[in-house]
Enzyme design. Sequence first.
Site, short mmCIF file in Angstrom:
data_model
loop_
_atom_site.label_atom_id
_atom_site.label_comp_id
_atom_site.label_asym_id
_atom_site.label_seq_id
_atom_site.Cartn_x
_atom_site.Cartn_y
_atom_site.Cartn_z
N LYS A 1 0.71 -1.26 0.05
CA LYS A 1 -0.09 0.08 0.25
C LYS A 1 0.39 1.34 -0.44
CE LYS A 1 -4.61 -2.09 1.66
NZ LYS A 1 -5.28 -2.33 2.24
N LYS B 1 -5.14 -11.12 -6.20
CA LYS B 1 -6.48 -10.94 -5.21
C LYS B 1 -7.93 -10.44 -5.71
CE LYS B 1 -5.84 -8.61 -1.76
NZ LYS B 1 -5.79 -8.30 0.48
N LYS C 1 -11.13 -4.73 -4.30
CA LYS C 1 -11.90 -3.39 -4.12
C LYS C 1 -11.42 -2.57 -4.65
CE LYS C 1 -13.81 -4.08 0.45
NZ LYS C 1 -13.43 -3.55 1.82
P1 AMP Z 1 -11.52 -5.42 3.71
O1 AMP Z 1 -12.66 -6.08 2.39
O2 AMP Z 1 -10.19 -5.90 3.04
O3 AMP Z 1 -11.23 -4.96 4.99
O4 AMP Z 1 -11.34 -7.15 3.70
C1 AMP Z 1 -12.52 -7.91 4.39
C2 AMP Z 1 -12.27 -9.72 5.04
O5 AMP Z 1 -12.32 -9.94 3.55
C3 AMP Z 1 -10.83 -9.72 5.23
O6 AMP Z 1 -11.19 -10.82 6.21
C4 AMP Z 1 -9.88 -10.49 4.54
O7 AMP Z 1 -8.63 -11.10 4.62
C5 AMP Z 1 -10.89 -11.02 3.45
N1 AMP Z 1 -11.12 -11.16 2.24
C6 AMP Z 1 -10.16 -9.85 1.18
N2 AMP Z 1 -10.36 -9.69 -0.39
C7 AMP Z 1 -10.70 -11.44 -0.34
C8 AMP Z 1 -10.31 -12.18 -1.19
N3 AMP Z 1 -10.26 -11.66 -2.42
N4 AMP Z 1 -10.68 -13.63 -1.08
C9 AMP Z 1 -11.01 -13.81 0.27
N5 AMP Z 1 -11.04 -13.55 1.75
C10 AMP Z 1 -10.90 -11.85 0.98
#
Ligand code: AMP
Length: 355
Positions: free
Chosen positions: A115, A217, A220
Amino acid sequence: MTAFKPLVFSGVQPTGNLHLGNYLGAIKKFVALQDTSDCIYCVVDLHSLTAQLVHEDLKDQTRAITAAFLASGIDPRKHIVFNQSRVMQHAELAWIFNCVARIGWMNRMTQFKDKAGKDRENASLGLLAYPSLMAADILVYRATHVPVGDDQKQHLELTRDIAQKFNNDFSDRIAGLGVGVEMKVGEETVNGFFPLTEPIIGGPAARIMSLRDGSKKMSKSDPSDLSRINLTDDADSISKKIRKAKTDPEALPGELDGLAGRPEAENLVGIYAGLAEISKEAVLKEFGGQQFSVFKPALADLAVEKLAPVAGEMRRISGDRAYVDAVLSDGGERAGLLAEATMKTVRDIIGLLQG
Ligand code: AMP
Ligand code: TRP
């Protein structure tokens, strides 16, 4: 030997739309854990300031994630759902952890490196200290288990390092005050105040990849909307995105080994497995030997069947802003009581003058 009371905590940032990776990697696990444990699920709005300080719509994004939690089946009466900034003890404990953790630990975090990019000197101090706030989120409840996607593994290791260093640095005070819990660390039995929290990662969907590039991966922040399925997508967009997903020309293999070197195929099989709640092996048993022209429509049907009701519920719940706000306010009050109980002891352990 007393033990820490099992408690599940996890957080999701209110930035952008939730996608299938968030849903399968995290939220579906949140829902499942409700049956067996006490759970606290948090919309981590303070963390989102590290990505974007000035938000037009932080309040609405916070409500949208809350609506997604509720639409997926999280029960805010049996468990706790709230947004992080309501409980100031998270920030208080994060400050203390900033003084426990070392800059070197933070500098090694791959998420920080990604980041911050090349211009690290110009990254915010908040981005560097992000994992310290995350450790505080978890440990202010002395939570024992944290369901997350694979990308959060390193942050959870750091959370354990912080807990262990705190327990170690203050071991005499913890023993003197009689506030420790006996636990095994390697061969040793120590008396710690904070548990060494276990991650709950795994299953076929711990890491969902982009639909356009099997080496990245699903995220968003990907500029291409075709790379991800959003929880708010309608049936047509879900089908279109799966139809357009990158694949290779081979048929699906009958065994897991046959997916080696085929990241896009493996990803679609993982998504099917996650949605159907079966293993990748079971998916290959059913579809081995079939072309993507057969597998993709089956996957699209399954995705629509599983996601459309969640999207519908999200829309319905989002329409009732007063309800969503009441859930967060009630959850914040309940979380605040638990967090304050921990902090009273932490202040005592450290020797801060209070009361
Ligand atoms: P965040 O949106 O970054 O706050 O992520 C929220 C949750 O979603 C966290 O537990 C991440 O590890 C999970 N997560 C985000 N992207 C992925 C992905 N591509 N595959 C699996 N889990 C994900
Ligand atoms: N860092 C997590 C993510 O980006 C969000 C998060 C913040 C979190 N605090 C947490 C996850 C505590 C689990 C537990 O996904």
